[in-house]
Write a protein that holds these residues in place. Structure first.
Motif, short mmCIF file in Angstrom:
data_model
loop_
_atom_site.label_atom_id
_atom_site.label_comp_id
_atom_site.label_asym_id
_atom_site.label_seq_id
_atom_site.Cartn_x
_atom_site.Cartn_y
_atom_site.Cartn_z
N GLY A 28 0.83 -1.20 0.00
CA GLY A 28 0.00 0.00 0.00
C GLY A 28 0.86 1.25 0.00
N VAL A 29 1.88 1.25 0.84
CA VAL A 29 2.78 2.41 0.92
C VAL A 29 3.45 2.63 -0.44
N GLN A 30 3.90 1.51 -1.03
CA GLN A 30 4.56 1.59 -2.33
C GLN A 30 3.62 2.21 -3.36
N ARG A 31 2.37 1.72 -3.34
CA ARG A 31 1.40 2.24 -4.30
C ARG A 31 1.15 3.73 -4.09
N SER A 32 1.04 4.13 -2.81
CA SER A 32 0.78 5.54 -2.53
C SER A 32 1.94 6.40 -3.04
N LEU A 33 3.17 5.95 -2.78
CA LEU A 33 4.35 6.69 -3.23
C LEU A 33 4.35 6.80 -4.75
N ARG A 51 -18.59 -6.86 -9.22
CA ARG A 51 -19.45 -7.88 -8.60
C ARG A 51 -19.23 -9.29 -9.16
N LYS A 52 -19.09 -9.40 -10.48
CA LYS A 52 -19.00 -10.72 -11.08
C LYS A 52 -17.56 -11.15 -11.36
N ARG A 53 -16.60 -10.37 -10.81
CA ARG A 53 -15.20 -10.74 -11.04
C ARG A 53 -14.86 -11.98 -10.20
N ASP A 54 -13.87 -12.71 -10.68
CA ASP A 54 -13.54 -13.99 -10.05
C ASP A 54 -13.24 -13.88 -8.56
N PHE A 55 -12.44 -12.87 -8.19
CA PHE A 55 -12.01 -12.84 -6.77
C PHE A 55 -13.17 -12.54 -5.84
N VAL A 56 -14.20 -11.83 -6.35
CA VAL A 56 -15.37 -11.57 -5.52
C VAL A 56 -16.23 -12.84 -5.43
N MET A 57 -16.43 -13.48 -6.59
CA MET A 57 -17.19 -14.72 -6.62
C MET A 57 -16.52 -15.78 -5.75
N TYR A 76 -18.41 -9.28 4.88
CA TYR A 76 -16.97 -9.46 4.69
C TYR A 76 -16.60 -9.17 3.24
N ASN A 77 -17.40 -9.73 2.35
CA ASN A 77 -17.12 -9.58 0.93
C ASN A 77 -17.18 -8.11 0.51
N MET A 78 -18.23 -7.41 0.99
CA MET A 78 -18.39 -6.01 0.62
C MET A 78 -17.26 -5.15 1.15
N PHE A 79 -16.98 -5.29 2.46
CA PHE A 79 -16.06 -4.34 3.07
C PHE A 79 -14.60 -4.75 2.95
N ARG A 80 -14.33 -6.07 2.85
CA ARG A 80 -12.93 -6.50 2.81
C ARG A 80 -12.46 -6.86 1.41
N THR A 81 -13.41 -7.15 0.50
CA THR A 81 -12.99 -7.52 -0.85
C THR A 81 -13.32 -6.44 -1.87
N VAL A 82 -14.59 -6.03 -1.89
CA VAL A 82 -15.01 -5.09 -2.92
C VAL A 82 -14.50 -3.68 -2.61
N LEU A 83 -14.72 -3.22 -1.38
CA LEU A 83 -14.37 -1.84 -1.04
C LEU A 83 -12.88 -1.53 -1.26
N PRO A 84 -11.96 -2.40 -0.78
CA PRO A 84 -10.54 -2.07 -0.99
C PRO A 84 -10.17 -1.96 -2.47
N ASN A 85 -10.97 -2.56 -3.35
CA ASN A 85 -10.68 -2.45 -4.77
C ASN A 85 -11.44 -1.31 -5.43
#
Lengths: 315, 294
Positions: B4-9, B171-177, B188-197
């Motif tokens: 995350g830090v790397q991405r922010s930089l 919603r229909k992407r593999d990692f969410v499914m 969990y799916n909404m806040f830990r998988t979808v939201l961070p993306n």
């Protein structure tokens, strides 16, 4: 097509119903008694009695809402606490002024915005495109109330060409007087919308320029100005009509800040007066009026778009 | 975390590489710094009146001149920055904490939840934003909190819509499914998988909404229904300055420059972020009708 229109209207009904319930509930949320909010704290017993009759304040809440909604739909928005005039009359007095300002501002926006968009789209990425994009950003970023002040300083205080405070003069009564009084507010708002128009039309033109028919037109040797003037502009103007319509919808009531700068007597100023005088029937009336006008114009824009673009299938 | 830090930089480097964005960030940082250190930056009291020296033109003692009550205008501009920044952050927090979950739920579940939530969002959009805010203030009474809440609620629809659109695309992407198939709860799916993306469009929206919030707060104060005096507000200064255009033109002009530069900087930053993060080059066209302030 008819089915599409009916479906859109059915979709709007719950929105209108919830929004008007919110507007109606205002009188319960403000400090003091609801009857005080409707007729004012120093109303005569007759006025209080008449209001109780009209909205049925002794009835259950839903019955009251229904009574209010029914009279509102029939055009009875109650009376202003301050002037005792019917609210709808007060609003209707301001409508021509707001329409004249909104339409002239749209005209100014088109005159300034369309050339900017066309020139930018013809030379994308060039210095002229970049400076015109800068102009659009400026037009959108400068607050209208500050731009209005600058225009007053230039045209009224320094040059003394135009009045610093505008009144409403109908263009049909006196074209010159209307120009004197509407020019500055219309220019202020027009500069702002020209930014929106220019950006939208430029993007729309650029995406059309990538289309296959443009390559065909060019390859058959058509001059660039004909490619743009005859083919591209026509197609790009379709979605643009929607944006112009949305802006006009937003101008019903949404010109409140510009009206305040120039003390222009439109619907927005009526609302500010009403808020300052705690004239709740008038506040409710203006908000309800703007809401219905806004929603209906948006609906008309959608329908018009479906009508002028036969490629869109809404069934 | 280090990713995350790397991405922010990396993001910061790409934003800083653009001249307009760099200038905007420098300007905004200066405004924020001055607002925070107001007491040490300007030597005057923002509300103390001095009727011996009213409407004095700019001088070495009073860089922006003095107002109708003899207060130093530059001091009030500096303290007004606090008002603007506080309103912007408060409004973004209100709009985000309501709008983002609304968009998440509507987009994730679809169906009746989506229909109901989006109709409510439509209600918020059924009036021009400034009129909605004015109606709320008419009910709540004129106060600092009312202005903040009104501006915040006006910002809910854009967060809800943008989050919903992002969720629908994920919603229909593999990692969410996959999370769903593995029995992860919807929350969990909404806040830990979808939201961070979904953070990039939300970040862009935060910047855009800050600009709209500052403009709206100033507009409400200009109309005389915003934050009540004597709290310094840029919009209120323009409102009063407008009464003295003949005697003291600098009064309405100078605070307006600071306000305009703030709006322009936030707009530029928002556009740059949209460009860098999402390759969305036509962001302004989507955002424009929502922001109608005139």
């Amino acid at each position: 097509m008819t089915g599409y229109i009916i479906r859109r209207i059915l979709q709007l009904l719950p929105v209108l119903l919830i929004a008007s319930a919110g507007i109606w509930a205002m009188i319960y949320a403000v400090p003091g008694t609801p009857i005080g909010a409707i007729v004012g704290e120093n109303a005569t017993p007759e006025q209080i009695q008449a209001a109780i009759q009209r909205v049925g304040l002794d009835q259950p809440v839903l019955v009251q809402f229904w009574a209010w909604l029914k009279s509102a739909v029939l055009g009875d928005l109650g009376r202003s606490i301050h002037s005792r005039d019917p609210v709808l009359d007060l609003i209707m007095l301001r409508v021509p002024a707001t329409l004249q300002l909104g339409l002239s501002a749209t005209l100014v926006g088109l005159i300034l915005g369309i050339p900017v968009a066309v020139i930018s789209a013809l030379y994308p990425g060039s210095w002229i495109d970049r400076s015109l994009s800068g102009w659009s950003a400026l037009a959108l970023g400068v607050p209208t109330f500050w731009l209005g002040i600058l225009l007053i300083l230039l045209f009224a205080v320094q040059l003394r060409w135009l009045p610093s405070a505008s009144t409403y003069v109908s263009v049909f009564d006196s074209p010159l007087g209307a120009l004197r009084n509407t020019f500055l507010p219309a220019l202020t708002l027009g500069v702002y919308v020209s930014g929106i128009f220019a950006r939208f039309l430029r993007a729309s033109l650029l995406s059309e320029l990538k289309a296959d028919y443009v390559r065909t037109a060019r390859s058959k040797g058509l001059k660039e100005r004909d490619v743009v003037g005859r083919h591209v502009l026509r197609n790009a103007l379709l979605p643009f009509v929607t944006v112009v319509g949305l802006m006009m919808a937003a101008f019903i009531g949404g010109t409140v800040v510009t009206e305040a700068v120039f003390t222009y007597p439109g619907i927005g100023r009526l609302l500010i007066q009403a808020i300052n005088q705690r004239d709740y029937p008038l506040i409710q009336g203006v908000i309800l009026f703007v809401l219905v006008a806004h929603v209906l114009i948006n609906l008309m824009v959608d329908v018009l778009y479906a009508y002028i673009d036969p490629r869109i299938d809404y069934s | 975390m280090s990713g995350g830090v790397q991405r922010s930089l990396d993001l910061a480097r790409r934003v800083f590489a653009r001249k307009g964005a760099l200038l905007s960030i420098l300007y905004l940082a200066a405004i924020a710094l001055v607002a925070m250190l107001a007491r040490w930056v300007v030597p005057f009291d923002p509300v103390a009146q001095n009727l011996m020296s009213t409407l004095e033109p700019p001088s070495t003692a009073h860089w922006f001149g003095t107002d109708e009550l003899g207060r130093d205008i530059m001091t009030r501009v500096v303290y007004g920055a606090r008002t603007s920044l506080l309103t912007a952050s408060g409004a973004v927090i209100i709009a985000g904490t309501i709008g983002v979950p609304v968009g998440l739920v509507a987009g994730f579940f679809g169906g009746w939840r989506d229909a109901v939530l989006m109709r409510i969002v439509d209600v918020l959009l059924s009036l021009p934003g400034i009129l909605f805010a004015m109606a709320l203030i008419a009910v709540l009474g004129r106060s600092q909190l009312a202005a903040l809440v009104a501006v915040g609620i006006t910002g809910i629809p854009s967060f809800a819509r943008i989050t919903r659109a992002q969720v629908l695309s994920l919603r229909k992407r593999d990692f969410v499914m996959a999370v769903e198939a593995l029995g992860g709860s919807s929350a969990y799916n909404m806040f830990r998988t979808v939201l961070p993306n979904s953070w990039s469009p939300i970040l862009v929206q935060i910047v855009i909404l800050s600009s709209i919030a500052i403009l709206l707060e100033a507009a409400l104060a200009f109309l005389g229904v915003g934050i009540p005096p004597p709290t310094p507000s840029w919009g209120e200064m323009l409102r009063t300055g407008k009464s003295y255009l003949y005697d003291a033109p600098y009064y309405a002009v100078l605070p307006g420059i600071v306000l305009t530069l703030t709006i322009l900087s936030l707009d530029t930053l928002g556009r740059t972020l949209a460009w860098v993060l999402e390759d969305r080059h036509e962001l302004a066209e989507e955002a424009a009708p929502d922001r109608m302030v005139p």
